[in-house]
Write a protein that holds these residues in place. Structure first.
Motif, PDB file in Angstrom:
ATOM      1  N   SER A  92      28.287  50.333 124.165  1.00  0.00           N
ATOM      2  CA  SER A  92      29.267  50.486 123.086  1.00  0.00           C
ATOM      3  C   SER A  92      29.462  51.939 122.645  1.00  0.00           C
ATOM      4  O   SER A  92      30.122  52.193 121.635  1.00  0.00           O
ATOM      5  N   SER A  93      28.907  52.881 123.405  1.00  0.00           N
ATOM      6  CA  SER A  93      29.120  54.319 123.163  1.00  0.00           C
ATOM      7  C   SER A  93      28.814  54.752 121.740  1.00  0.00           C
ATOM      8  O   SER A  93      29.523  55.577 121.167  1.00  0.00           O
ATOM      9  N   GLY A  94      27.775  54.171 121.142  1.00  0.00           N
ATOM     10  CA  GLY A  94      27.378  54.566 119.800  1.00  0.00           C
ATOM     11  C   GLY A  94      28.082  53.835 118.682  1.00  0.00           C
ATOM     12  O   GLY A  94      27.754  54.035 117.513  1.00  0.00           O
ATOM     13  N   GLU A  95      29.047  52.986 118.999  1.00  0.00           N
ATOM     14  CA  GLU A  95      29.799  52.287 117.947  1.00  0.00           C
ATOM     15  C   GLU A  95      28.887  51.375 117.129  1.00  0.00           C
ATOM     16  O   GLU A  95      28.991  51.319 115.901  1.00  0.00           O
ATOM     17  N   LEU A  96      27.980  50.669 117.794  1.00  0.00           N
ATOM     18  CA  LEU A  96      27.053  49.794 117.069  1.00  0.00           C
ATOM     19  C   LEU A  96      26.109  50.612 116.187  1.00  0.00           C
ATOM     20  O   LEU A  96      25.827  50.228 115.051  1.00  0.00           O
ATOM     21  N   GLN A 135      20.323  36.036 126.770  1.00  0.00           N
ATOM     22  CA  GLN A 135      20.161  37.167 127.698  1.00  0.00           C
ATOM     23  C   GLN A 135      19.902  38.460 126.938  1.00  0.00           C
ATOM     24  O   GLN A 135      19.016  39.248 127.309  1.00  0.00           O
ATOM     25  N   LEU A 136      20.661  38.682 125.870  1.00  0.00           N
ATOM     26  CA  LEU A 136      20.462  39.901 125.085  1.00  0.00           C
ATOM     27  C   LEU A 136      19.092  39.870 124.418  1.00  0.00           C
ATOM     28  O   LEU A 136      18.370  40.864 124.427  1.00  0.00           O
ATOM     29  N   VAL A 149      18.872  48.775 117.354  1.00  0.00           N
ATOM     30  CA  VAL A 149      20.322  48.972 117.460  1.00  0.00           C
ATOM     31  C   VAL A 149      20.653  49.965 118.565  1.00  0.00           C
ATOM     32  O   VAL A 149      21.580  49.744 119.351  1.00  0.00           O
ATOM     33  N   ARG A 150      19.889  51.052 118.649  1.00  0.00           N
ATOM     34  CA  ARG A 150      20.138  52.033 119.720  1.00  0.00           C
ATOM     35  C   ARG A 150      19.927  51.386 121.096  1.00  0.00           C
ATOM     36  O   ARG A 150      20.689  51.634 122.028  1.00  0.00           O
ATOM     37  N   GLN A 151      18.901  50.557 121.199  1.00  0.00           N
ATOM     38  CA  GLN A 151      18.624  49.889 122.465  1.00  0.00           C
ATOM     39  C   GLN A 151      19.769  48.940 122.838  1.00  0.00           C
ATOM     40  O   GLN A 151      20.244  48.944 123.978  1.00  0.00           O
ATOM     41  N   ILE A 152      20.239  48.164 121.886  1.00  0.00           N
ATOM     42  CA  ILE A 152      21.352  47.240 122.139  1.00  0.00           C
ATOM     43  C   ILE A 152      22.615  48.020 122.446  1.00  0.00           C
ATOM     44  O   ILE A 152      23.385  47.651 123.347  1.00  0.00           O
ATOM     45  N   ASP A 153      22.841  49.095 121.708  1.00  0.00           N
ATOM     46  CA  ASP A 153      24.003  49.953 121.919  1.00  0.00           C
ATOM     47  C   ASP A 153      24.058  50.423 123.374  1.00  0.00           C
ATOM     48  O   ASP A 153      25.104  50.361 124.028  1.00  0.00           O
ATOM     49  N   GLU A 154      22.916  50.845 123.880  1.00  0.00           N
ATOM     50  CA  GLU A 154      22.844  51.328 125.263  1.00  0.00           C
ATOM     51  C   GLU A 154      23.050  50.187 126.261  1.00  0.00           C
ATOM     52  O   GLU A 154      23.787  50.327 127.238  1.00  0.00           O
ATOM     53  N   LEU A 155      22.410  49.053 126.010  1.00  0.00           N
ATOM     54  CA  LEU A 155      22.531  47.910 126.923  1.00  0.00           C
ATOM     55  C   LEU A 155      23.969  47.402 127.031  1.00  0.00           C
ATOM     56  O   LEU A 155      24.435  47.066 128.114  1.00  0.00           O
ATOM     57  N   LEU A 156      24.656  47.344 125.892  1.00  0.00           N
ATOM     58  CA  LEU A 156      26.009  46.792 125.881  1.00  0.00           C
ATOM     59  C   LEU A 156      27.079  47.838 126.148  1.00  0.00           C
ATOM     60  O   LEU A 156      28.251  47.508 126.312  1.00  0.00           O
TER      61      LEU A 156
END
Length: 120
Positions: A72-76, A36-37, A63-70
């Motif tokens: 994670s508030s910038g943690e990734l 899915q990701l 990474v920014r795209q995944i960060d937004e999708l999941l």
């Protein structure tokens, strides 16, 4: 947003393995599969698996795209930046897998004539 998940044990700070473990943690927290990701960001599930195992380097944009999708508030993104800083100028591949550059003037090897290899 789902809120911060329970803390996760991470490998040594500033590594692709740390980023991968954190990515897996946030992906599972969001209830997403690797497939899915991958589909959401235009990658195959095997690419997501390689990211999670630290075997593949991610681009900052991904990474920014995944960060937004999941969510994670910038943690990734922060973890990825630490991993990239730790990598420094080291090549993405281990030295034994890298080939030396071609000498000057050496071009590609010409392809063989297909007629030489095909039976009549």
């Amino acid at each position: 947003m789902l809120g911060a998940p329970n803390p996760v044990e991470l490998p040594d700070g500033g590594s692709r393995q740390e980023f991968g473990a954190l990515l897996r943690h946030w992906r599972r927290h969001a209830g997403w599969t690797q497939a899915q990701l991958g589909a959401a960001v235009g990658y195959d599930h095997t690419a997501v698996s390689r990211l999670e195992h630290g075997a593949r380097r991610a681009t900052p944009r991904l990474v920014r795209q995944i960060d937004e999708l999941l969510g994670s508030s910038g943690e990734l993104t922060r973890c990825h930046a630490r991993a990239e800083s730790a990598e420094g100028d080291r090549p993405a591949l281990p030295p034994h897998l890298l080939r030396p550059p071609l000498p000057p003037g050496a071009g590609p090897v010409p392809a063989a004539d297909p007629a030489d290899h095909c039976p009549a």
